[in-house]
Design a protein around this motif. Sequence first.
Motif, PDB file in Angstrom:
ATOM      1  N   UNK A  81      -1.046   9.859   9.263  1.00 12.61           N
ATOM      2  CA  UNK A  81      -1.285  11.084   8.443  1.00 12.61           C
ATOM      3  C   UNK A  81      -0.329  12.164   8.927  1.00 12.61           C
ATOM      4  N   UNK A  82       0.250  12.982   7.854  1.00 14.78           N
ATOM      5  CA  UNK A  82       1.030  14.111   8.129  1.00 14.78           C
ATOM      6  C   UNK A  82       0.652  15.071   7.119  1.00 14.78           C
ATOM      7  N   UNK A  83      -0.404  16.054   7.151  1.00 13.27           N
ATOM      8  CA  UNK A  83      -0.721  16.918   6.380  1.00 13.27           C
ATOM      9  C   UNK A  83      -1.523  16.152   5.371  1.00 13.27           C
ATOM     10  N   UNK A  84      -1.253  16.492   4.097  1.00 13.53           N
ATOM     11  CA  UNK A  84      -1.788  15.727   2.884  1.00 13.53           C
ATOM     12  C   UNK A  84      -1.224  14.329   2.642  1.00 13.53           C
ATOM     13  N   UNK A  85      -0.297  13.934   3.307  1.00 11.00           N
ATOM     14  CA  UNK A  85       0.385  12.762   3.135  1.00 11.00           C
ATOM     15  C   UNK A  85      -0.343  11.376   4.291  1.00 11.00           C
ATOM     16  N   UNK A  86      -0.709  10.397   3.715  1.00  9.65           N
ATOM     17  CA  UNK A  86      -1.150   9.373   4.411  1.00  9.65           C
ATOM     18  C   UNK A  86      -0.043   8.284   4.262  1.00  9.65           C
ATOM     19  N   UNK A  87       0.237   7.669   5.421  1.00  8.66           N
ATOM     20  CA  UNK A  87       0.882   6.345   5.449  1.00  8.66           C
ATOM     21  C   UNK A  87       0.069   5.273   5.640  1.00  8.66           C
ATOM     22  N   UNK A  88       0.140   4.131   4.861  1.00  7.08           N
ATOM     23  CA  UNK A  88      -0.451   2.795   4.924  1.00  7.08           C
ATOM     24  C   UNK A  88       0.485   1.657   5.107  1.00  7.08           C
ATOM     25  N   UNK A  89       0.060   0.574   5.713  1.00  8.82           N
ATOM     26  CA  UNK A  89       1.115  -0.265   6.388  1.00  8.82           C
ATOM     27  C   UNK A  89       0.182  -1.761   6.091  1.00  8.82           C
ATOM     28  N   UNK A  90       1.206  -2.682   5.599  1.00  7.82           N
ATOM     29  CA  UNK A  90       0.589  -4.179   5.603  1.00  7.82           C
ATOM     30  C   UNK A  90       0.955  -4.499   7.020  1.00  7.82           C
ATOM     31  N   UNK A  91       0.527  -5.834   7.226  1.00  8.34           N
ATOM     32  CA  UNK A  91       1.147  -6.601   8.568  1.00  8.34           C
ATOM     33  C   UNK A  91       2.346  -6.932   8.662  1.00  8.34           C
ATOM     34  N   UNK A  92       3.185  -6.967   7.741  1.00  5.55           N
ATOM     35  CA  UNK A  92       4.717  -7.008   7.746  1.00  5.55           C
ATOM     36  C   UNK A  92       5.362  -6.027   7.741  1.00  5.55           C
ATOM     37  N   UNK A  93       4.927  -4.680   7.910  1.00  6.98           N
ATOM     38  CA  UNK A  93       5.543  -3.479   8.037  1.00  6.98           C
ATOM     39  C   UNK A  93       5.977  -2.996   6.608  1.00  6.98           C
ATOM     40  N   UNK A  94       5.459  -3.537   5.606  1.00 11.89           N
ATOM     41  CA  UNK A  94       5.663  -2.697   4.360  1.00 11.89           C
ATOM     42  C   UNK A  94       4.785  -1.431   4.314  1.00 11.89           C
ATOM     43  N   UNK A  95       5.318  -0.116   4.037  1.00  8.96           N
ATOM     44  CA  UNK A  95       4.659   1.085   4.005  1.00  8.96           C
ATOM     45  C   UNK A  95       4.496   1.471   2.708  1.00  8.96           C
ATOM     46  N   UNK A  96       3.412   2.248   2.545  1.00  7.52           N
ATOM     47  CA  UNK A  96       3.362   3.279   1.305  1.00  7.52           C
ATOM     48  C   UNK A  96       2.783   4.375   1.755  1.00  7.52           C
ATOM     49  N   UNK A  97       3.431   5.590   1.176  1.00 12.13           N
ATOM     50  CA  UNK A  97       3.042   6.843   1.750  1.00 12.13           C
ATOM     51  C   UNK A  97       2.384   7.495   0.409  1.00 12.13           C
ATOM     52  N   UNK A  98       1.022   8.110   0.589  1.00  8.12           N
ATOM     53  CA  UNK A  98       0.239   8.729  -0.672  1.00  8.12           C
ATOM     54  C   UNK A  98       0.064  10.092  -0.210  1.00  8.12           C
ATOM     55  N   UNK A  99       0.141  11.084  -1.353  1.00  2.00           N
ATOM     56  CA  UNK A  99      -0.111  12.497  -1.426  1.00  2.00           C
ATOM     57  C   UNK A  99      -1.422  12.530  -2.167  1.00  2.00           C
ATOM     58  N   UNK A 100      -2.492  12.609  -1.568  1.00  2.00           N
ATOM     59  CA  UNK A 100      -3.978  12.692  -2.392  1.00  2.00           C
ATOM     60  C   UNK A 100      -4.123  11.456  -3.293  1.00  2.00           C
ATOM     61  N   UNK A 101      -3.359  10.174  -2.778  1.00  2.00           N
ATOM     62  CA  UNK A 101      -3.569   8.993  -3.809  1.00  2.00           C
ATOM     63  C   UNK A 101      -2.215   8.606  -4.709  1.00  2.00           C
ATOM     64  N   UNK A 102      -1.492   9.690  -4.810  1.00  2.00           N
ATOM     65  CA  UNK A 102      -0.236   9.580  -5.571  1.00  2.00           C
ATOM     66  C   UNK A 102       0.902   8.982  -4.604  1.00  2.00           C
TER      67      UNK A 102
END
Length: 219
Positions: free
Chosen positions: A83-104
């Motif tokens: 997490x970096x402030x309001x942005x959370x980064x999520x990852x799959x097992x193969x390092x594909x990532x999605x960064x979300x700001x309050x769900x967007x």
Amino acid sequence: MKYAPGLGLISLLALAACGSDTDPASNTAVVRSFAASALGSVKASAPASERMTRARLAEVVTPVMLTTIENTGHQALIAEIETNGPVATWSSVDDITISLRNGVIVATRGFGADLMAATVPAVSRSSGGGQTYTRVHTLLNGEDQAVRTQFACTLQNDGAKTVDIVEISYQTSHVIESCTADGVSFRNEYWISGDQKMRKSRQWISPDVGFLTIEDVRR
């Protein structure tokens, strides 16, 4: 980029044994470890959403969400790793990532035609009214040069909707975001519960990737 249906489910549910919701580095290591051990042994014909149960999810000690690439039907669970402030980064097992700001979604990595960055609206149950605003997407062209596109967008509240996510029905407000620019248009959808949690969303990544559906499988 390939999502491995079933691999993400097995690997991330295994976090129950030794994961930690307060140690992102540990979460990442555990995910990778179980991914390696599960390779070649997972056979899954049913969608991950049909194989999950609340009983199994109750054992998972780190937050997870279920993602589906609409164009291919590939599914994977993603775990929150940073997490970096309001942005959370999520990852799959193969390092594909999605960064979300309050769900967007504000950025992706590993999809191939990634969304490098985006300026996005704040979306809530009370969003709507049809006011026009600007959403900016940054993508890479064929020469790896950043190209910024400005979309003219509006938010509309489509009223109350019920969504079912792994054995639980949620009463939500359905918010629709419509955007257009230079012949490109897309419609994002957000389902937000009374506690302001984004239970489900369908969001456009890029012309090549298309839409990604995200379901919050936490209670």
